[in-house]
Structures are given as structure tokens and as C-alpha cells.
Write a protein that holds these residues in place. Structure first.
Motif, mmCIF file in Angstrom:
data_model
loop_
_atom_site.group_PDB
_atom_site.id
_atom_site.type_symbol
_atom_site.label_atom_id
_atom_site.label_comp_id
_atom_site.label_asym_id
_atom_site.label_seq_id
_atom_site.Cartn_x
_atom_site.Cartn_y
_atom_site.Cartn_z
ATOM 1 N N SER A 118 2.756 28.463 3.984
ATOM 2 C CA SER A 118 2.757 29.516 2.970
ATOM 3 C C SER A 118 3.271 30.808 3.620
ATOM 4 O O SER A 118 2.702 31.281 4.612
ATOM 5 C CB SER A 118 1.345 29.723 2.417
ATOM 6 O OG SER A 118 1.307 30.804 1.512
ATOM 7 N N ILE A 119 4.357 31.376 3.060
ATOM 8 C CA ILE A 119 4.991 32.561 3.630
ATOM 9 C C ILE A 119 4.928 33.702 2.622
ATOM 10 O O ILE A 119 5.333 33.540 1.462
ATOM 11 C CB ILE A 119 6.455 32.280 4.014
ATOM 12 C CG1 ILE A 119 6.524 31.112 5.012
ATOM 13 C CG2 ILE A 119 7.106 33.519 4.611
ATOM 14 C CD1 ILE A 119 7.940 30.710 5.358
ATOM 15 N N ILE A 143 5.671 40.174 7.511
ATOM 16 C CA ILE A 143 5.707 38.766 7.103
ATOM 17 C C ILE A 143 4.411 38.097 7.552
ATOM 18 O O ILE A 143 3.962 38.274 8.695
ATOM 19 C CB ILE A 143 6.927 38.039 7.708
ATOM 20 C CG1 ILE A 143 8.220 38.713 7.256
ATOM 21 C CG2 ILE A 143 6.926 36.564 7.305
ATOM 22 C CD1 ILE A 143 9.468 38.131 7.882
ATOM 23 N N SER A 144 3.811 37.334 6.652
ATOM 24 C CA SER A 144 2.586 36.591 6.949
ATOM 25 C C SER A 144 2.842 35.110 6.694
ATOM 26 O O SER A 144 3.344 34.726 5.629
ATOM 27 C CB SER A 144 1.431 37.075 6.072
ATOM 28 O OG SER A 144 0.261 36.329 6.329
ATOM 29 N N VAL A 145 2.494 34.268 7.687
ATOM 30 C CA VAL A 145 2.736 32.824 7.607
ATOM 31 C C VAL A 145 1.425 32.083 7.823
ATOM 32 O O VAL A 145 0.727 32.306 8.826
ATOM 33 C CB VAL A 145 3.766 32.368 8.647
ATOM 34 C CG1 VAL A 145 3.977 30.850 8.571
ATOM 35 C CG2 VAL A 145 5.092 33.090 8.441
ATOM 36 N N ASN A 157 -0.070 28.411 8.420
ATOM 37 C CA ASN A 157 0.304 27.057 8.820
ATOM 38 C C ASN A 157 -0.861 26.107 8.561
ATOM 39 O O ASN A 157 -1.853 26.114 9.287
ATOM 40 C CB ASN A 157 0.687 27.034 10.300
ATOM 41 C CG ASN A 157 1.133 25.659 10.749
ATOM 42 O OD1 ASN A 157 1.435 24.789 9.939
ATOM 43 N ND2 ASN A 157 1.166 25.444 12.060
ATOM 44 N N ASN A 175 -3.413 31.704 10.295
ATOM 45 C CA ASN A 175 -2.539 32.650 9.615
ATOM 46 C C ASN A 175 -1.981 33.632 10.637
ATOM 47 O O ASN A 175 -2.729 34.244 11.416
ATOM 48 C CB ASN A 175 -3.320 33.400 8.535
ATOM 49 C CG ASN A 175 -2.425 34.285 7.697
ATOM 50 O OD1 ASN A 175 -1.478 33.789 7.085
ATOM 51 N ND2 ASN A 175 -2.709 35.564 7.653
ATOM 52 N N SER A 198 0.646 36.931 11.284
ATOM 53 C CA SER A 198 1.412 38.039 10.693
ATOM 54 C C SER A 198 2.228 38.715 11.788
ATOM 55 O O SER A 198 1.762 38.867 12.916
ATOM 56 C CB SER A 198 0.468 39.051 10.039
ATOM 57 O OG SER A 198 -0.274 38.451 8.991
#
Length: 303
Positions: free
Chosen positions: A136-137, A167-169, A171, A212, A214
Motif C-alpha cells: 500500500s503506497i 511517501i508512505s509504504v 509492506n 510501514n 515513510s
């Protein structure tokens, strides 16, 4: 006239008598043909060919000679097992790996090893693919850096505007993903033409499993007048910033991102293209003075 009996003088027919009044074709008169000899014979085969007694092997079947096991019973099972072992001893006792010489042996070993390796790799990849879920990006809005308008450089050769985006990812997978490098190219769309006006890059970011992450991605608008000798982009920016009259509007910039990822031992490099909008980053009075310094006062007055 006297009646003449046509059956007078003949023996009266007795239905109970065993003798037949008329001789048939099977009477002893047929024995006369026995004196004509043996008849036609084909000399290419023995005269007694059809009367010859066959050997025991011809009359007996494969089951009688013990070639096949009996389909029923314990003895039949034992006989089948013995026949299979005999077949293996006679036809499969050779070493199949070394059969055919050294070249054939090396080629056979190489092909088998290659096929096994391919099968294992494909199996591992497919097994992992069953459990992979896309990350989720969340991409924030692009804007000026912490320096604000003080970081903007207005020079006679061009304009540089430092920008950044958060930007927050997330996984969700059970393995980490390594972001080796990200490159960004910016273009300014105007009148059907796309002019390169900036870039950005970052590298060495790890998205840990079930976590998560960032980070801030830095990039900049690097607008060189050499790529736009008519200052069309500069005037369009000035128009959207409200310097030439009218209300302000956002600047629309196209971008192309190439991402270099490493997932376990697999490297992928997808490319993403899209556009983003950014509010006018310039101070109106400073931008107007800069345009006049470039000798574009006449253009400002005519608009």
C-alpha cells in the motif's frame, strides 16, 4: 371299354419298409470315383502339409510355456514377479548414465541437472507468488522544501525550484523489499510539447516485512531557458501565478518514475508515468521583477 390299371405289375409301395425305391447319390455307386487317384496337389508344399502334427510349442500358448504369469492365484503372483525380475536383468541391467560413451554421459547429466534446476526455480517462484500481496503506497502532495521560497533560484540561465514529496509504504508480505534506486524525470506540457524541466532521485531504502516505512523524496524544477528560447513556459507560469492578471491556478507537471526493486533474489524495474499539480511556488513580486530583468517588459505590457 375295360379299365386299364397303369400300376398293374408294379410292387405296391410300403411306407414301413426301410428300403428306398430310388437310389440316392450316397449309394455305393459313388465308390467308383475312388479309383481316380489322389487328385491335384501343389508341389510347393509337402503333400501332407495340412495333416502334419504340430509341435508342442506351436500348440501351446504363452501362458502354457510360462511366458506370462497366471492371472489368478498366489502362484500366478509369484510367476509375474519372477518374469518382471527376469526382464529387468535382461534388458535394464545396464548403467543408463554411462551408456553411449563419455559425451552422451556428460550431455545426459547436464540436461537432467538443468531441468531439475528450472523445475525447482519455477516451483519456488510460483509458491511465493501465491502469498505475495501488493504494498500500500500513499503519496502526499508535492511542495517546497523547508527552505520555502528562499531556496528558489532565479538566474539569467534558468530557474531552479527545490521540491519534495512525502511517501508512505506499507509492506504486508513476509519478506523485505529493497528499493535500490528511484529516478524521476519532469516535463512541462504546453501546446502539445513536453519540455524537460527537472529530475530527482533517491536510493537504498528497505521496506521491512509487515511494517510501514515513510520517506521524503527530493526533486527539483530545473528550467533552463536554453530549452525554451521563447520563454513560453516562463510566461505560462507567470500567467498561472496571477502576475499577468486573472486568478491563480496550479502548475501541471508530467513525470516519469523508474523504480529499481529487489524482491528476495528477483530484481524488477517498473516505470510509472503520471502528472501532478503544484501551487505557484513563486513570490509574485519577485517573479515579476525577474521577468522584467530578462527584458520581457514589453511582453508583460502587451498581455
Amino acid at each position: 371299354m375295360a379299365y386299364n390299371d397303369q400300376y398293374a405289375g408294379h410292387q405296391e409301395y410300403n411306407p414301413y419298409s426301410n428300403s428306398q425305391p430310388h437310389a440316392s447319390y450316397e449309394e455305393p455307386h459313388a465308390a467308383a470315383y475312388d479309383n481316380y487317384g489322389p487328385g491335384y496337389q501343389d508341389t510347393s508344399y509337402p503333400a501332407t502339409g495340412f495333416n502334419k502334427t504340430r509341435d508342442a510349442d506351436e500348440l501351446s500358448s504363452g501362458f502354457d510355456r510360462g511366458e506370462f504369469g497366471s492371472p489368478r492365484g498366489e502362484n500366478g503372483h509369484q510367476r509375474r514377479a519372477q518374469n518382471i525380475r527376469q526382464y529387468r536383468r535382461e534388458f535394464r541391467n545396464d548403467n543408463l548414465w554411462t551408456k553411449g560413451g563419455r559425451g552422451s554421459c556428460i550431455g545426459r547429466f547436464f540436461c537432467c541437472t538443468l531441468m531439475i534446476a528450472i523445475f525447482m526455480i519455477v516451483s519456488i517462484v510460483l509458491a511465493l507468488a501465491l502469498w505475495i500481496r501488493p504494498p500500500s503506497i500513499i503519496i502526499g502532495s508535492a511542495g517546497l522544501t523547508s527552505a520555502g521560497t528562499n531556496g528558489i533560484q532565479l538566474e539569467t540561465s534558468g530557474i531552479t525550484v527545490p521540491l519534495e514529496v512525502n511517501i508512505s509504504v506499507n509492506n504486508p508480505n513476509y519478506f523485505s523489499v529493497d528499493l535500490k534506486k528511484v529516478t524521476l524525470d519532469l516535463t512541462y506540457p504546453l501546446d502539445g510539447n513536453d519540455t524537460a524541466i527537472g529530475n530527482g532521485s533517491t536510493s537504498d531504502i528497505t521496506f521491512h516485512s509487515h511494517s510501514n516505512t515513510s520517506f521524503t523524496f527530493p526533486f527539483e524544477i530545473d528550467y533552463q531557458f536554453s530549452t525554451d528560447p521563447n520563454y513560453a513556459i516562463l510566461l505560462d507560469m507567470a500567467s498561472k501565478c496571477g502576475i499577468l492578471g486573472g486568478s491563480q491556478s496550479d502548475l501541471t507537471i508530467d513525470y516519469s518514475i523508474k523504480v529499481y526493486l529487489k524482491i528476495i533474489f528477483i530484481s524488477v524495474s517498473p516505470t510509472i508515468t503520471n502528472s501532478f499539480s503544484i501551487a505557484c511556488p513563486f513570490d509574485e513580486s519577485e517573479l515579476e521583477d525577474f521577468i522584467k530583468s530578462l527584458g520581457l517588459s514589453s511582453i508583460l505590457g502587451s498581455l
